[in-house]
Scaffold this active site. Structure first.
Site, PDB file in Angstrom:
ATOM      1  CG  HIS A  97     -30.231  63.070  82.021  1.00 47.26           C
ATOM      2  ND1 HIS A  97     -30.131  62.291  81.234  1.00 47.26           N
ATOM      3  CD2 HIS A  97     -31.611  63.317  81.969  1.00 47.26           C
ATOM      4  CE1 HIS A  97     -31.076  61.942  80.387  1.00 47.26           C
ATOM      5  NE2 HIS A  97     -31.851  62.689  80.579  1.00 47.26           N
ATOM      6  CB  SER A  98     -31.299  59.276  82.690  1.00 48.73           C
ATOM      7  OG  SER A  98     -31.720  58.202  82.386  1.00 48.73           O
TER       8      SER A  98
END
Length: 281
Positions: A97-98
Site C-alpha cells: 500500500h502506498s
C-alpha cells in the site's frame, strides 16, 4: 494475526502474521509512517493465505536503522529481501500500500525470479523528480538532516491526541486511525511518543526521473494488479497513473471508490477487487 519477530542483518523486525502455514505466501508492505496494523482490516478476507505484514525498519515495533543510515528505497528493497530470507521464502507474492507498493514495485523489478505476483494499492513505481531539481533536492535533504539532530519528539499525555492527529493528517476514520496509532506509539517517561524513526520524515535525497520510473515499471515481469482509489491522489493524478499501469507487461487496473487508505476503510471492496489474484480461498 499474531505477533512475530525476526533478526535481519543489523536490525530486528517485528510484525503480524496469519500463521496459515503451507498456504500461498504473501509479504504485505505498509505505507509511509504506517505499520503492520495497516493490514488488520483486510486480513479476514485473506485468511486463506500465509500473510506476513512486517513493520518496515524504523516503523511500528521494528528497530530503527543504525546511525549514519538513511531510509532510501534501495535500502528498503534489501530489507524486504532480508525479511523473506529470514522467513525461508525463496518465492512469494507482494502486497503493498502506498510507499509499500512503491517498494514492492522495486523488489519485483529487481528480483523477478523471487516474486510470483504483485498487488499494488495506491502506488506503482516511485515518485519521479524533474532532473532540473536534482541539486535543489539534495541541498534540501542535507539541510533537513542536519537540522533534525536538535529536534525533540512530540510527547502526548495519552494516546487520544495522537489518534486525533492521525485522523486530521490523513483523513482517517477513528477506528482506522486508532489501529495505526496503537501500534505506532511507545510509552515513555511523561507520556507517549511516536515509535517511528524521526529520520523517516526527511526528504528523499535523490529521486528517479520520469523515464527511469517508466523503465522500472516496464521491467516488472510478474502478473500485477493495481488498485487505485477514486478520486485520485494529487501526487499521482489521472491520466498519468493509468498510463503507468499500461507499461506493465502483465498488468491490470481496478479502480475502487474510496480514499487513500481504502484497504482499511473499505476492506470488503478491496478484497473483492483482489479476488483470487493472490490465491484462491
Amino acid at each position: 494475526m499474531h505477533e512475530f519477530a525476526l533478526d535481519g542483518p543489523g536490525v530486528r523486525i517485528a510484525g503480524l502474521r496469519s500463521g496459515n502455514a503451507g498456504a500461498p505466501r504473501v509479504l504485505a508492505l505498509h505505507g509511509w509512517l504506517d505499520n503492520a496494523a495497516s493490514f488488520l482490516p483486510l486480513a479476514p478476507w485473506l485468511a486463506h493465505l500465509d500473510l506476513v505484514a512486517p513493520d518496515l525498519p524504523g516503523h511500528g515495533r521494528s528497530a530503527h536503522l543504525p546511525p549514519g543510515s538513511d531510509y532510501s528505497f534501495a535500502g528498503a528493497l534489501h530489507s524486504v529481501l532480508d525479511i523473506a530470507d529470514a522467513l525461508g521464502w525463496e518465492r512469494f507474492a507482494l502486497l503493498g500500500h502506498s510507499m509499500g507498493a512503491g517498494i514492492a514495485s522495486l523488489v519485483a523489478a529487481a528480483a523477478p525470479r523471487r516474486i510470483e505476483r504483485l498487488l499494488a494499492i495506491e502506488a506503482l513505481g516511485a515518485l519521479p523528480e524533474d532532473p532540473a531539481r536534482t541539486a535543489a533536492r539534495l541541498r534540501e535533504a542535507v539541510a533537513a538532516a542536519r537540522a533534525l539532530r536538535g529536534k525533540r519528539l512530540r510527547l502526548f499525555p495519552d494516546p487520544e491526541p495522537a489518534v486525533r492527529a492521525r485522523m486530521q493528517a490523513n483523513g482517517l476514520s477513528e477506528p482506522v486511525a486508532r489501529l495505526l496509532v496503537e501500534r505506532g506509539l511507545e510509552a515513555v517517561e511523561g507520556g507517549w511518543r511516536w515509535s517511528s524513526d524521526p529520520r523517516l520524515t526527511l526528504p528523499t535525497m535523490v529521486r528517479m526521473t520520469d523515464a527511469q520510473v517508466d523503465d522500472l515499471v516496464a521491467g516488472i515481469a510478474c502478473p500485477t494488479r493495481v488498485i487505485y482509489a477514486d478520486p485520485p491522489q494529487p501526487y499521482l493524478p489521472e491520466p498519468e497513473r493509468s498510463r503507468r499501469v499500461r507499461l506493465l507487461p502483465r498488468g491490470e487496473l481496478v479502480v475502487v471508490q474510496g480514499t487513500h487508505h481504502l484497504h482499511m476503510e473499505d476492506p470488503a471492496a478491496v478484497a473483492a477487487a483482489i479476488g483470487d489474484f493472490l490465491g484462491a480461498a
